[in-house]
Design a protein around this motif. Structure first.
Motif, PDB file in Angstrom:
ATOM      1  N   THR A  10       0.814  -1.221   0.000  1.00  0.00           N
ATOM      2  CA  THR A  10       0.000   0.000   0.000  1.00  0.00           C
ATOM      3  C   THR A  10       0.847   1.270   0.000  1.00  0.00           C
ATOM      4  O   THR A  10       0.339   2.340  -0.318  1.00  0.00           O
ATOM      5  CB  THR A  10      -0.927   0.053   1.231  1.00  0.00           C
ATOM      6  OG1 THR A  10      -0.168  -0.310   2.380  1.00  0.00           O
ATOM      7  CG2 THR A  10      -2.097  -0.876   1.082  1.00  0.00           C
ATOM      8  N   THR A 101      -2.791  -3.140  -4.954  1.00  0.00           N
ATOM      9  CA  THR A 101      -4.170  -2.949  -4.500  1.00  0.00           C
ATOM     10  C   THR A 101      -4.596  -1.519  -4.787  1.00  0.00           C
ATOM     11  O   THR A 101      -3.941  -0.577  -4.365  1.00  0.00           O
ATOM     12  CB  THR A 101      -4.298  -3.240  -2.992  1.00  0.00           C
ATOM     13  OG1 THR A 101      -4.005  -4.617  -2.768  1.00  0.00           O
ATOM     14  CG2 THR A 101      -5.715  -2.941  -2.498  1.00  0.00           C
ATOM     15  N   HIS A 104      -9.966  -2.014  -1.741  1.00  0.00           N
ATOM     16  CA  HIS A 104     -10.241  -3.195  -0.918  1.00  0.00           C
ATOM     17  C   HIS A 104     -11.399  -2.899   0.022  1.00  0.00           C
ATOM     18  O   HIS A 104     -11.315  -2.032   0.877  1.00  0.00           O
ATOM     19  CB  HIS A 104      -8.993  -3.603  -0.116  1.00  0.00           C
ATOM     20  CG  HIS A 104      -9.182  -4.901   0.606  1.00  0.00           C
ATOM     21  ND1 HIS A 104      -9.049  -6.127  -0.025  1.00  0.00           N
ATOM     22  CD2 HIS A 104      -9.531  -5.178   1.875  1.00  0.00           C
ATOM     23  CE1 HIS A 104      -9.309  -7.091   0.841  1.00  0.00           C
ATOM     24  NE2 HIS A 104      -9.595  -6.541   2.005  1.00  0.00           N
ATOM     25  N   GLN A 105     -12.490  -3.609  -0.170  1.00  0.00           N
ATOM     26  CA  GLN A 105     -13.656  -3.489   0.710  1.00  0.00           C
ATOM     27  C   GLN A 105     -13.868  -4.868   1.327  1.00  0.00           C
ATOM     28  O   GLN A 105     -14.474  -5.749   0.725  1.00  0.00           O
ATOM     29  CB  GLN A 105     -14.880  -3.035  -0.111  1.00  0.00           C
ATOM     30  CG  GLN A 105     -16.195  -2.985   0.660  1.00  0.00           C
ATOM     31  CD  GLN A 105     -16.179  -1.978   1.799  1.00  0.00           C
ATOM     32  OE1 GLN A 105     -15.828  -0.825   1.607  1.00  0.00           O
ATOM     33  NE2 GLN A 105     -16.532  -2.424   2.997  1.00  0.00           N
ATOM     34  N   GLY A 106     -13.298  -5.066   2.511  1.00  0.00           N
ATOM     35  CA  GLY A 106     -13.287  -6.398   3.133  1.00  0.00           C
ATOM     36  C   GLY A 106     -14.644  -6.833   3.661  1.00  0.00           C
ATOM     37  O   GLY A 106     -15.017  -8.002   3.564  1.00  0.00           O
ATOM     38  N   THR A 119     -12.411  -6.652  -3.954  1.00  0.00           N
ATOM     39  CA  THR A 119     -11.030  -6.188  -3.907  1.00  0.00           C
ATOM     40  C   THR A 119     -10.496  -6.129  -5.326  1.00  0.00           C
ATOM     41  O   THR A 119     -10.950  -6.884  -6.195  1.00  0.00           O
ATOM     42  CB  THR A 119     -10.186  -7.127  -3.024  1.00  0.00           C
ATOM     43  OG1 THR A 119      -8.899  -6.568  -2.817  1.00  0.00           O
ATOM     44  CG2 THR A 119     -10.022  -8.509  -3.653  1.00  0.00           C
ATOM     45  N   GLN A 121      -6.726  -5.855  -7.348  1.00  0.00           N
ATOM     46  CA  GLN A 121      -5.276  -5.697  -7.501  1.00  0.00           C
ATOM     47  C   GLN A 121      -4.975  -5.621  -8.990  1.00  0.00           C
ATOM     48  O   GLN A 121      -5.505  -6.424  -9.759  1.00  0.00           O
ATOM     49  CB  GLN A 121      -4.518  -6.898  -6.893  1.00  0.00           C
ATOM     50  CG  GLN A 121      -4.442  -6.880  -5.374  1.00  0.00           C
ATOM     51  CD  GLN A 121      -5.764  -7.259  -4.721  1.00  0.00           C
ATOM     52  OE1 GLN A 121      -6.445  -8.162  -5.164  1.00  0.00           O
ATOM     53  NE2 GLN A 121      -6.144  -6.529  -3.677  1.00  0.00           N
ATOM     54  N   ARG A 141      -6.469 -12.554  -3.700  1.00  0.00           N
ATOM     55  CA  ARG A 141      -7.452 -12.264  -2.655  1.00  0.00           C
ATOM     56  C   ARG A 141      -8.907 -12.651  -2.957  1.00  0.00           C
ATOM     57  O   ARG A 141      -9.639 -13.051  -2.057  1.00  0.00           O
ATOM     58  CB  ARG A 141      -7.371 -10.777  -2.272  1.00  0.00           C
ATOM     59  CG  ARG A 141      -5.988 -10.407  -1.731  1.00  0.00           C
ATOM     60  CD  ARG A 141      -5.935  -9.016  -1.131  1.00  0.00           C
ATOM     61  NE  ARG A 141      -4.565  -8.656  -0.806  1.00  0.00           N
ATOM     62  CZ  ARG A 141      -3.937  -8.977   0.326  1.00  0.00           C
ATOM     63  NH1 ARG A 141      -4.571  -9.671   1.262  1.00  0.00           N
ATOM     64  NH2 ARG A 141      -2.691  -8.625   0.532  1.00  0.00           N
ATOM     65  N   GLN A 150     -12.496 -11.844   4.315  1.00  0.00           N
ATOM     66  CA  GLN A 150     -12.207 -10.440   3.996  1.00  0.00           C
ATOM     67  C   GLN A 150     -11.089 -10.315   2.952  1.00  0.00           C
ATOM     68  O   GLN A 150     -10.682  -9.210   2.615  1.00  0.00           O
ATOM     69  CB  GLN A 150     -11.807  -9.685   5.263  1.00  0.00           C
ATOM     70  CG  GLN A 150     -12.925  -9.592   6.280  1.00  0.00           C
ATOM     71  CD  GLN A 150     -12.812  -8.360   7.175  1.00  0.00           C
ATOM     72  OE1 GLN A 150     -12.123  -7.402   6.857  1.00  0.00           O
ATOM     73  NE2 GLN A 150     -13.497  -8.403   8.296  1.00  0.00           N
ATOM     74  N   ALA A 152      -8.145 -10.720   3.292  1.00  0.00           N
ATOM     75  CA  ALA A 152      -6.925 -10.269   3.957  1.00  0.00           C
ATOM     76  C   ALA A 152      -7.044 -10.594   5.444  1.00  0.00           C
ATOM     77  O   ALA A 152      -8.159 -10.669   5.953  1.00  0.00           O
ATOM     78  CB  ALA A 152      -6.757  -8.752   3.779  1.00  0.00           C
TER      79      ALA A 152
END
Ligand SMILES: Nc1ncnc2c1ncn2[C@@H]1O[C@H](COP(=O)(O)OP(=O)(O)O)[C@@H](O)[C@H]1O
Ligand SMILES: [Mg+2]
Length: 388
Positions: A10, A101, A104-106, A119, A121, A141, A150, A152
């Protein structure tokens, strides 16, 4: 099998590449790190990645182009790394590329009438495979999210393989843009491993340094600026009002939360406390270290005895971060991951070499206890190299 691992986190500072020799299968998997190298992102590209990752407007066309362009850059990094390692690419059987990434919306949020998590990437693996001639696993992911996780963190599977100990309770801490921990109680079974993002790592520090130096410096090398700042305890108290810290794990965060809006609040807080730039950089550094300590005190130490904290990621080179961690964690040995054989900057890329190896052998490598998934998932998508 010789496997490349590639990571750009990130921080979007650049691409880390490792070469590993991997054999066997868990619990008797052997992995040896043979080399690592890294390349910086060109300044303009880094700026665009950060802009997109901050959710500023981007057209579908521009995003598609960026996906392929990053694929080229990753391929260049892989080719340069092989040259650096003095290994013919034809000898490398596999590559794992995390990609960059950009969203990312877990946890699921409403989307056209259905709670949806997702997510993204980028850094097209097909381009990497074609350019390098090395079969490449990417997009790790989504498979975990498709079974309710999630997506992650994914590195805990690797932490378990590398660091689980019969006698020592350990926490593996990675200080990238975001700080994340994997908790490995002594003699842990996979189900006993838990992991989560504790909060910011270098993200706030980097953003402040970029801002105050007008982009001339991208990070606070060896904490030179923070060390010159004054301590402002009242400002730190305000920072600890951050609701993310109190949120119970499993939890993950990113630039969506600790990005631009957070920085604006931080700057406003700095003005209210009459902080000079270096004071604020110091406060962000101490807040970062103590938010990790807070997570350990709140969610880990009441449950399990920890003997060692193993630190990796670029933040492991920040002496003020490390000193703060050591001082605030009496009775826990704080040691850089290189002391256990994996250079701080190679750890995450090494993890994606291992995850790619598992995927190639059709074995699941998410830890449901870490991601919250309903069950195991084989991670990633395979882009095959053209026939040689
Ligand atoms: N010598 C150093 N002193 C202070 N901070 C450092 C140093 N080296 C690297 N860093 C920090 O580490 C960050 C990169 O860490 P990295 O593990 O690559 O993160 P990510 O996985 O998010 O890309 C840099 O942006 C910088 O903030
Ligand atoms: Mg990085």
């Amino acid at each position: 099998m010789l496997v490349l691992g590639m990571m750009s986190g990130t921080s979007a500072d650049g691409i880390d590449v490792v070469l590993a020799r991997i054999s066997g299968a868990p619990p008797n998997l052997n992995a040896k790190l043979l080399g690592h190298s890294s390349v910086k992102f060109p300044g303009a590209l880094q700026k665009e990645i950060l802009r997109v990752a901050e959710q500023h407007p981007v057209s579908a066309g521009a995003l598609s182009q960026l996906n392929f362009r990053l694929g080229e850059l990753l391929a260049d990094a892989a080719i340069a790394a092989c040259r650096h390692f003095r290994i013919a690419r034809s000898k490398v059987a596999l590559a794992g590329s995390h990609g960059q990434t950009i969203f990312h919306q877990g946890r699921p949020v409403p989307c056209f009438g259905l709670p949806t998590a997702s997510t993204l990437q980028i850094g097209e693996p097909s381009v990497i495979a074609a350019r390098t001639g090395i079969t490449t696993v990417g997009d790790f992911r989504p498979a975990d999210m498709a079974v309710g996780g999630q997506g992650a963190p994914l590195v805990p599977y690797v932490d378990y393989l590398l660091y689980r100990d019969e006698k020592l309770g350990r926490v593996s801490l990675n200080l990238g843009g975001i700080a994340n921990i994997t908790v490995l109680p002594h003699a842990a079974k996979p189900q006993q491993v838990f992991a989560f993002d504790t909060g910011p790592a270098n993200m706030l520090i980097d953003a402040l340094v970029s801002h105050f130096t007008d982009g001339r410096q991208r990070y606070d090398k060896n904490a030179a600026l923070a060390t010159r700042g004054r301590s402002l305890p009242a400002l730190l108290d305000d920072l600890f009002g951050d609701p993310y810290l109190k949120l119970a794990p499993p939890k993950s965060t990113g630039r969506e939360y600790y990005g631009h809006a957070y920085l604006k609040n931080l700057m406003a807080l700095g003005r209210r406390h009459r902080a000079k730039p270096n004071d604020l950089i110091r406060a962000a550094t101490i807040f970062t270290a103590l938010s990790v300590v807070d997570a350990l005190n709140r969610f880990v130490l009441p449950k399990t005895k920890i003997h060692q904290l193993i630190v990796s990621g670029g933040g492991a080179h920040n002496p003020l971060l490390l000193a703060q961690l050591s001082a605030a964690l009496p009775g826990i040995e704080v040691l850089p991951s290189s002391h256990l054989g994996i250079p701080e900057d190679a750890k995450e890329a090494f993890a994606f070499a291992l995850l790619a190896y598992e995927t190639f052998h059709q074995r699941p490598s998410n830890l449901p206890s870490a991601t919250g998934a309903r069950g195991p998932a084989i991670l990633g998508k395979i882009s095959y190299a053209p026939r040689r």
